[in-house]
Design a protein around this motif. Structure first.
Motif, PDB file in Angstrom:
ATOM      1  N   ASP A  42       0.823  -1.207   0.000  1.00  0.00           N
ATOM      2  CA  ASP A  42       0.000   0.000   0.000  1.00  0.00           C
ATOM      3  C   ASP A  42       0.858   1.259   0.000  1.00  0.00           C
ATOM      4  OD1 ASP A  42      -2.733  -1.080   0.122  1.00  0.00           O
ATOM      5  OD2 ASP A  42      -2.114  -1.883   2.053  1.00  0.00           O
ATOM      6  N   LEU A  43       1.939   1.256   0.801  1.00  0.00           N
ATOM      7  CA  LEU A  43       2.824   2.423   0.845  1.00  0.00           C
ATOM      8  C   LEU A  43       3.509   2.647  -0.500  1.00  0.00           C
ATOM      9  CD1 LEU A  43       4.552   2.146   4.360  1.00  0.00           C
ATOM     10  CD2 LEU A  43       3.057   3.999   3.551  1.00  0.00           C
ATOM     11  N   VAL A  44       3.945   1.559  -1.125  1.00  0.00           N
ATOM     12  CA  VAL A  44       4.612   1.688  -2.421  1.00  0.00           C
ATOM     13  C   VAL A  44       3.628   2.184  -3.475  1.00  0.00           C
ATOM     14  CG1 VAL A  44       5.864   0.474  -4.240  1.00  0.00           C
ATOM     15  CG2 VAL A  44       6.298  -0.097  -1.846  1.00  0.00           C
ATOM     16  N   ALA A  45       2.420   1.634  -3.475  1.00  0.00           N
ATOM     17  CA  ALA A  45       1.402   2.063  -4.445  1.00  0.00           C
ATOM     18  C   ALA A  45       1.082   3.543  -4.268  1.00  0.00           C
ATOM     19  CB  ALA A  45       0.143   1.219  -4.276  1.00  0.00           C
ATOM     20  N   GLU A  46       0.969   3.973  -3.020  1.00  0.00           N
ATOM     21  CA  GLU A  46       0.698   5.390  -2.753  1.00  0.00           C
ATOM     22  C   GLU A  46       1.854   6.263  -3.243  1.00  0.00           C
ATOM     23  OE1 GLU A  46      -0.121   8.374   1.072  1.00  0.00           O
ATOM     24  OE2 GLU A  46       0.031   6.205   1.371  1.00  0.00           O
ATOM     25  N   GLN A  47       3.083   5.837  -2.966  1.00  0.00           N
ATOM     26  CA  GLN A  47       4.258   6.594  -3.397  1.00  0.00           C
ATOM     27  C   GLN A  47       4.335   6.659  -4.921  1.00  0.00           C
ATOM     28  OE1 GLN A  47       6.503   8.169  -1.384  1.00  0.00           O
ATOM     29  NE2 GLN A  47       7.716   8.874  -3.121  1.00  0.00           N
ATOM     30  N   ALA A  48       3.926   5.572  -5.581  1.00  0.00           N
ATOM     31  CA  ALA A  48       3.980   5.513  -7.045  1.00  0.00           C
ATOM     32  C   ALA A  48       2.793   6.210  -7.698  1.00  0.00           C
ATOM     33  CB  ALA A  48       4.032   4.057  -7.507  1.00  0.00           C
ATOM     34  N   GLY A  49       1.765   6.518  -6.914  1.00  0.00           N
ATOM     35  CA  GLY A  49       0.580   7.179  -7.460  1.00  0.00           C
ATOM     36  C   GLY A  49      -0.268   6.262  -8.313  1.00  0.00           C
ATOM     37  N   MET A  50      -0.348   4.990  -7.940  1.00  0.00           N
ATOM     38  CA  MET A  50      -1.175   4.048  -8.683  1.00  0.00           C
ATOM     39  C   MET A  50      -1.950   3.162  -7.719  1.00  0.00           C
ATOM     40  SD  MET A  50       1.529   1.184 -10.149  1.00  0.00           S
ATOM     41  CE  MET A  50       2.275   2.331 -11.289  1.00  0.00           C
ATOM     42  N   SER A  51      -2.916   2.442  -8.252  1.00  0.00           N
ATOM     43  CA  SER A  51      -3.720   1.571  -7.405  1.00  0.00           C
ATOM     44  C   SER A  51      -2.930   0.319  -7.029  1.00  0.00           C
ATOM     45  CB  SER A  51      -5.006   1.158  -8.122  1.00  0.00           C
ATOM     46  OG  SER A  51      -4.702   0.301  -9.219  1.00  0.00           O
ATOM     47  N   LYS A  52      -3.332  -0.289  -5.929  1.00  0.00           N
ATOM     48  CA  LYS A  52      -2.669  -1.521  -5.485  1.00  0.00           C
ATOM     49  C   LYS A  52      -2.833  -2.641  -6.512  1.00  0.00           C
ATOM     50  CE  LYS A  52      -2.479  -4.707  -1.542  1.00  0.00           C
ATOM     51  NZ  LYS A  52      -2.984  -4.956  -0.167  1.00  0.00           N
ATOM     52  N   PRO A  53      -4.047  -2.870  -7.075  1.00  0.00           N
ATOM     53  CA  PRO A  53      -4.176  -3.925  -8.092  1.00  0.00           C
ATOM     54  C   PRO A  53      -3.281  -3.685  -9.310  1.00  0.00           C
ATOM     55  CG  PRO A  53      -6.328  -3.316  -7.255  1.00  0.00           C
ATOM     56  CD  PRO A  53      -5.359  -2.315  -6.703  1.00  0.00           C
ATOM     57  N   ASN A  54      -3.144  -2.421  -9.709  1.00  0.00           N
ATOM     58  CA  ASN A  54      -2.283  -2.108 -10.849  1.00  0.00           C
ATOM     59  C   ASN A  54      -0.833  -2.442 -10.528  1.00  0.00           C
ATOM     60  OD1 ASN A  54      -1.428  -1.197 -13.320  1.00  0.00           O
ATOM     61  ND2 ASN A  54      -1.778   0.969 -12.905  1.00  0.00           N
ATOM     62  N   LEU A  55      -0.394  -2.087  -9.336  1.00  0.00           N
ATOM     63  CA  LEU A  55       0.977  -2.397  -8.931  1.00  0.00           C
ATOM     64  C   LEU A  55       1.203  -3.908  -8.908  1.00  0.00           C
ATOM     65  CD1 LEU A  55       3.042  -0.764  -6.103  1.00  0.00           C
ATOM     66  CD2 LEU A  55       2.874  -3.239  -6.228  1.00  0.00           C
ATOM     67  N   LEU A  56       0.222  -4.654  -8.404  1.00  0.00           N
ATOM     68  CA  LEU A  56       0.376  -6.110  -8.270  1.00  0.00           C
ATOM     69  C   LEU A  56       0.425  -6.821  -9.624  1.00  0.00           C
ATOM     70  CD1 LEU A  56      -1.957  -6.789  -5.208  1.00  0.00           C
ATOM     71  CD2 LEU A  56       0.545  -6.937  -5.279  1.00  0.00           C
ATOM     72  N   TYR A  57       0.004  -6.144 -10.678  1.00  0.00           N
ATOM     73  CA  TYR A  57       0.164  -6.717 -12.014  1.00  0.00           C
ATOM     74  C   TYR A  57       1.644  -6.828 -12.366  1.00  0.00           C
ATOM     75  CZ  TYR A  57       0.501  -6.935 -17.084  1.00  0.00           C
ATOM     76  OH  TYR A  57       0.849  -7.285 -18.361  1.00  0.00           O
ATOM     77  N   TYR A  58       2.430  -5.848 -11.886  1.00  0.00           N
ATOM     78  CA  TYR A  58       3.847  -5.803 -12.211  1.00  0.00           C
ATOM     79  C   TYR A  58       4.709  -6.558 -11.197  1.00  0.00           C
ATOM     80  CZ  TYR A  58       2.568  -2.256 -15.612  1.00  0.00           C
ATOM     81  OH  TYR A  58       2.005  -1.600 -16.677  1.00  0.00           O
ATOM     82  N   PHE A  59       4.358  -6.442  -9.928  1.00  0.00           N
ATOM     83  CA  PHE A  59       5.123  -7.112  -8.876  1.00  0.00           C
ATOM     84  C   PHE A  59       4.147  -7.798  -7.927  1.00  0.00           C
ATOM     85  CE2 PHE A  59       7.809  -3.664 -10.366  1.00  0.00           C
ATOM     86  CZ  PHE A  59       9.048  -4.278 -10.490  1.00  0.00           C
ATOM     87  N   GLN A  60       4.285  -9.094  -7.767  1.00  0.00           N
ATOM     88  CA  GLN A  60       3.321  -9.871  -7.006  1.00  0.00           C
ATOM     89  C   GLN A  60       3.364  -9.589  -5.514  1.00  0.00           C
ATOM     90  OE1 GLN A  60       5.006 -13.520  -8.688  1.00  0.00           O
ATOM     91  NE2 GLN A  60       2.950 -14.052  -9.421  1.00  0.00           N
ATOM     92  N   ASN A  61       4.511  -9.141  -4.999  1.00  0.00           N
ATOM     93  CA  ASN A  61       4.655  -8.901  -3.568  1.00  0.00           C
ATOM     94  C   ASN A  61       5.841  -7.973  -3.331  1.00  0.00           C
ATOM     95  OD1 ASN A  61       7.028 -10.655  -3.713  1.00  0.00           O
ATOM     96  ND2 ASN A  61       5.546 -12.352  -3.761  1.00  0.00           N
ATOM     97  N   LYS A  62       5.992  -7.556  -2.085  1.00  0.00           N
ATOM     98  CA  LYS A  62       7.093  -6.633  -1.779  1.00  0.00           C
ATOM     99  C   LYS A  62       8.445  -7.341  -1.846  1.00  0.00           C
ATOM    100  CE  LYS A  62       7.309  -6.864   3.314  1.00  0.00           C
ATOM    101  NZ  LYS A  62       7.224  -6.063   4.555  1.00  0.00           N
ATOM    102  N   GLU A  63       8.449  -8.648  -1.613  1.00  0.00           N
ATOM    103  CA  GLU A  63       9.695  -9.403  -1.699  1.00  0.00           C
ATOM    104  C   GLU A  63      10.303  -9.298  -3.099  1.00  0.00           C
ATOM    105  OE1 GLU A  63       7.557 -10.928   1.801  1.00  0.00           O
ATOM    106  OE2 GLU A  63       6.974 -10.531  -0.266  1.00  0.00           O
ATOM    107  N   MET A  64       9.463  -9.351  -4.129  1.00  0.00           N
ATOM    108  CA  MET A  64       9.955  -9.284  -5.496  1.00  0.00           C
ATOM    109  C   MET A  64      10.559  -7.909  -5.796  1.00  0.00           C
ATOM    110  SD  MET A  64       7.974 -10.084  -9.083  1.00  0.00           S
ATOM    111  CE  MET A  64       7.916 -11.840  -8.727  1.00  0.00           C
ATOM    112  N   MET A  65       9.892  -6.856  -5.350  1.00  0.00           N
ATOM    113  CA  MET A  65      10.433  -5.506  -5.551  1.00  0.00           C
ATOM    114  C   MET A  65      11.767  -5.346  -4.829  1.00  0.00           C
ATOM    115  SD  MET A  65       7.104  -2.992  -5.319  1.00  0.00           S
ATOM    116  CE  MET A  65       6.392  -3.752  -3.858  1.00  0.00           C
ATOM    117  N   HIS A  66      11.810  -5.815  -3.605  1.00  0.00           N
ATOM    118  CA  HIS A  66      13.029  -5.707  -2.807  1.00  0.00           C
ATOM    119  C   HIS A  66      14.173  -6.478  -3.457  1.00  0.00           C
ATOM    120  CE1 HIS A  66      15.675  -6.339   0.758  1.00  0.00           C
ATOM    121  NE2 HIS A  66      15.256  -5.137   1.081  1.00  0.00           N
ATOM    122  N   ARG A  67      13.859  -7.655  -3.999  1.00  0.00           N
ATOM    123  CA  ARG A  67      14.882  -8.482  -4.636  1.00  0.00           C
ATOM    124  C   ARG A  67      15.491  -7.778  -5.842  1.00  0.00           C
ATOM    125  NH1 ARG A  67      18.108 -11.994  -2.836  1.00  0.00           N
ATOM    126  NH2 ARG A  67      19.534 -10.585  -3.867  1.00  0.00           N
TER     127      ARG A  67
END
Length: 209
Positions: A42-67
């Motif tokens: 939720d924090l990342v989606a807010e920072q990116a200015g997009m919806s959570k479902p839209n973000l999850l299309y690109y990255f399934q979880n925070k672990e993947m982004m962190h990796r």
């Protein structure tokens, strides 16, 4: 290296690439501020200015982004040490290494804090990468020992030399609030002054008698 979900699609568009970079930029800000445990989708989606479902299309979880962020960081972070040249002039090689580490603290403060947060948590997600770090440090420590044996550097423990360089250079990124509190927010020349000081500390201190 971990791949975002969109990267696995058959035809990856420019817009998809731009969205991924937007998300990773937002994730870097969130992870460097809140650490892995405090970061949320939720924090990342807010920072990116997009919806959570839209973000999850690109990255399934925070672990993947962190990796992805960690993989990019480590590839860049080790470059200054990789370039320490056994055929170079020892004191100049040390000076160049210190300067490059300080420049990275100046230019990549969030990446530095991202790495520091991971280490402070016991490095649970980069343990294999730390083995690669040890291999690289062992290789460069052998060069330092050879220079010492040849009388080109003062006797020091190479590992603790590296620890000291990391601590003094990365401090300016990891403890920026403390540095700013002491120097003031208008101290734009802090890195130039730091570079001159660290030259004296390390280069002068390593000159053979």
């Amino acid at each position: 290296m971990a791949e975002p979900r969109a990267a696995k699609t058959r035809r990856r568009t420019r817009i998809q690439e731009e969205r991924e970079e937007l998300i990773l930029e937002a994730a870097l800000e969130v992870f460097s501020t809140h650490g892995f445990r405090g970061a949320t989708i939720d924090l990342v989606a807010e920072q990116a200015g997009m919806s959570k479902p839209n973000l999850l299309y690109y990255f399934q979880n925070k672990e993947m982004m962190h990796r992805v962020l960690i993989d990019r960081l480590l590839d860049t972070w080790l470059d200054p040490l990789r370039t320490l040249d056994a055929a170079g002039e020892p004191l100049e090689e040390i000076r160049s290494y210190v300067r490059r580490k300080l420049e990275m603290a100046r230019d990549y403060p969030r990446e530095s804090r991202l790495f520091a947060n991971e280490i402070l948590q016991g490095a649970p997600r980069i343990r294999e990468e730390l083995k690669d770090l040890k291999t690289l440090v062992d290789e460069k420590a052998a060069i330092i020992r050879r220079w010492i044996a040849e009388g080109k550097l003062a006797p020091v423990d190479p590992n603790h030399l590296f620890f000291s360089i990391w601590a003094t250079t990365q401090h300016y990124a990891d403890f920026d609030a403390q540095v700013t509190a002491v120097l003031g927010s208008g101290s734009d020349d802090r890195f130039a002054i730091a570079a001159e000081f660290l030259d004296r500390l390390f280069v002068s201190g390593l000159k053979p008698e």
